[in-house]
Design an enzyme around this catalytic site. Structure first.
Site, PDB file in Angstrom:
ATOM      1  N   ASP A 119      21.932  24.998  10.717  1.00 14.18           N
ATOM      2  CA  ASP A 119      21.878  26.213   9.913  1.00 14.18           C
ATOM      3  C   ASP A 119      22.496  27.379  10.670  1.00 14.18           C
ATOM      4  O   ASP A 119      22.671  27.338  11.902  1.00 14.18           O
ATOM      5  CB  ASP A 119      20.434  26.552   9.560  1.00 14.18           C
ATOM      6  CG  ASP A 119      19.871  25.620   8.491  1.00 14.18           C
ATOM      7  OD1 ASP A 119      20.663  24.897   7.877  1.00 14.18           O
ATOM      8  OD2 ASP A 119      18.644  25.633   8.289  1.00 14.18           O
ATOM      9  N   LYS A 178      23.579  28.704   5.049  1.00 17.05           N
ATOM     10  CA  LYS A 178      23.665  29.396   3.771  1.00 17.05           C
ATOM     11  C   LYS A 178      23.671  30.902   4.030  1.00 17.05           C
ATOM     12  O   LYS A 178      22.762  31.421   4.680  1.00 17.05           O
ATOM     13  CB  LYS A 178      22.480  29.038   2.878  1.00 17.05           C
ATOM     14  CG  LYS A 178      22.357  27.553   2.561  1.00 17.05           C
ATOM     15  CD  LYS A 178      21.169  27.304   1.646  1.00 17.05           C
ATOM     16  CE  LYS A 178      21.044  25.838   1.293  1.00 17.05           C
ATOM     17  NZ  LYS A 178      20.619  25.039   2.438  1.00 17.05           N
ATOM     18  N   MET A 192      12.367  36.407   4.901  1.00 16.26           N
ATOM     19  CA  MET A 192      13.527  36.606   4.018  1.00 16.26           C
ATOM     20  C   MET A 192      13.285  37.704   2.983  1.00 16.26           C
ATOM     21  O   MET A 192      13.631  37.559   1.808  1.00 16.26           O
ATOM     22  CB  MET A 192      13.890  35.288   3.320  1.00 16.26           C
ATOM     23  CG  MET A 192      14.313  34.195   4.288  1.00 16.26           C
ATOM     24  SD  MET A 192      14.562  32.568   3.520  1.00 16.26           S
ATOM     25  CE  MET A 192      12.866  31.989   3.363  1.00 16.26           C
TER      26      MET A 192
END
Length: 478
Positions: free
Chosen positions: A254, A276, A389
């Site tokens: 990641d 991502k 997040m």
């Protein structure tokens, strides 16, 4: 003895089973030497006026050790193969060493390299596998430090692997009688799945994999290791995670994985960035599943490397379901999740008996996820909220918590790049959360901590710069 005088010792492992060893002295140091000698199967004699150490006295009492009472005399060396002097009396130790040398018996004098014919190394033992470390008696603390590092590096699976090879040694030699061919074959075994299966306590599966190797029938599938890389500092990677990286053929990583973690991986492993980025083209979750399965079916060892922990908002469960459905073998290596790492680096205890008796981990990476939360429960006092997040939705978070009764004066700590060199911590209260984040231009990755424990960041911080406690304009005006 100076460093220049330290001898270049010849390393040797000695079979002491049913052989007599004399230990002169009966205190704590002598007991440690006797314990190791008993493990090696030696017949141990302890010479001393009286047995001081209680454990050693117990071994004498049950017949495991023979006591020679009195002050050292040369006849104690009769039938001895080795002797250890551990009295604490230099004159006695010197007499033991001299008498042993006259009889050509190897002698060790504890903490006296000059009088010793051999040194007892610092030792790591994993079943039949032993690793010995020696500084030649000149720097025993350095040898112990190296031993401690080896203790952490080599787990019990190495002992199980050595025992497996020892049990089948005759079959291996018969299968590959030529030394060079046998060496190459064993290298392939050590590079394969057997060791990993033993580490996971899957003994029967390891035996089957061994038999397949012995009969040259290769396994049809590789395996996937779902590894949490920790948050921020590469030093937060676990030892088990490091082993997986060292054995990986392919690493799917990641964007939040620290570059220092990737630098620890096997050099020739294929690295595939599947990170991502919010609002940008990125590898889909379905594509990640396909890549894991594709490489594993090709017989490769795959590490799916995630920042933090794969099972905390990391979609690790979905990935295991895909692997399970595809019949791919897998292992999960936990990582230190962001809530733990960021809070620790900011000096914020997630629980504290004066402030919070529970912790809630929530994610706010999209508005749809916010709609599923129990806001009334989240707004209660005496708990800590750790929000993953959530940088892009701070205004919504702030409004919903205030609407459900959380006090405006509730402290917050917003930790950007937690555990990294660029870590920043912005602190304040809920009433000005979104404004303060905007003033300081906080960007992901950042973790939000809400609750009275967050106020402790101003007093307990230890990593990086002090928390930002003022609006950006006030700091510039000052």
């Amino acid at each position: 003895m100076s460093a220049a005088d330290t001898p270049a010792l010849f390393p040797l492992f000695v079979d002491l089973r049913h052989r007599t060893v004399l230990v002169v002295g009966a205190g704590e140091v002598a007991r440690r030497k006797v314990e190791a000698l008993l493990e090696a199967g030696a017949h141990v004699r302890v010479g001393a006026p009286q047995v001081v150490d209680a454990t050693l006295a117990g071994w004498v009492g049950d017949g495991r050790v023979t006591h020679l009472p009195g002050v050292f005399v040369e006849r104690w060396l009769d039938e001895a193969w080795l002797v250890v002097a551990a009295t604490g009396d230099h004159a006695v130790n010197r007499a033991v060493a001299a008498a042993a040398q006259a009889r050509r018996i190897w002698a060790n004098v504890v903490d006296d390299a000059a009088l010793s014919a051999f040194q007892v190394p610092a030792r790591v033992r994993r079943g039949p596998l032993q690793i010995a470390v020696s500084s030649g008696g000149g720097a025993p603390m350095v040898a112990r430090l190296v031993r401690e590092d080896l203790e952490a590096r080599y787990d019990d699976a190495y002992g199980a692997l050595a025992a497996l090879l020892d049990r089948h040694r005759t079959r291996i030699r018969a299968r590959w009688p030529q030394t060079d061919v046998r060496r190459r074959a064993i290298s392939e075994l050590l590079d394969g799945p057997v060791h990993d299966l033993l580490r996971r306590r899957r003994t029967l599966a390891a035996e089957r994999a061994f038999e397949a190797w012995l009969h040259c029938t290769a396994a049809t599938h590789g395996a996937v290791h779902l590894v949490g890389a920790g948050a921020g500092d590469a030093g937060l990677l676990t030892l088990r995670g490091l082993r997986a990286l060292n054995q990986a053929d392919v690493i799917l990583h990641d964007r939040l994985v620290d570059p220092g973690v990737l630098e620890l991986a096997r050099r020739d492993a294929e690295r595939i960035d599947v990170g991502k980025l919010p609002g940008a083209d990125a590898t889909t979750q379905a594509r990640i599943h396909a890549l894991m399965i594709e490489h594993a079916r090709a017989g490769r060892r795959v590490v799916r490397l995630k920042g933090g922990d794969a099972f905390v908002f990391g979609r690790g469960g979905e990935e295991l379901e895909a692997l399970r459905d595809a019949g791919i073998d897998y292992e999960v290596v936990p990582g230190i999740t962001a809530a733990l790492a960021c809070a620790a680096h900011a000096g914020v205890p997630l629980t504290h008996r004066d402030h919070a008796q529970s912790v809630r981990l929530i994610t706010a990476h999209c508005r749809e996820s916010l709609d599923t939360l129990d806001w009334a429960a989240l707004a209660r006092e005496r708990q800590t909220l750790a929000v993953y997040m959530g940088v892009g939705l701070l205004e919504t978070l702030q409004a919903r918590l205030l609407a459900h009764g959380m006090a405006e004066a509730t402290p917050f700590a917003l930790i950007e790049n937690g555990g990294r060199a660029r870590q920043r911590t912005v602190v304040g209260t809920l009433r000005d959360l979104a404004q303060r984040a905007n003033e300081h231009q906080v960007r992901a990755p950042a973790l939000l901590i809400l609750g009275s424990v967050a106020a402790l960041a101003t007093r307990l911080h230890w990593y990086g710069d002090a928390p930002l406690t003022e609006p950006l304009g006030a700091r510039e005006a000052a």
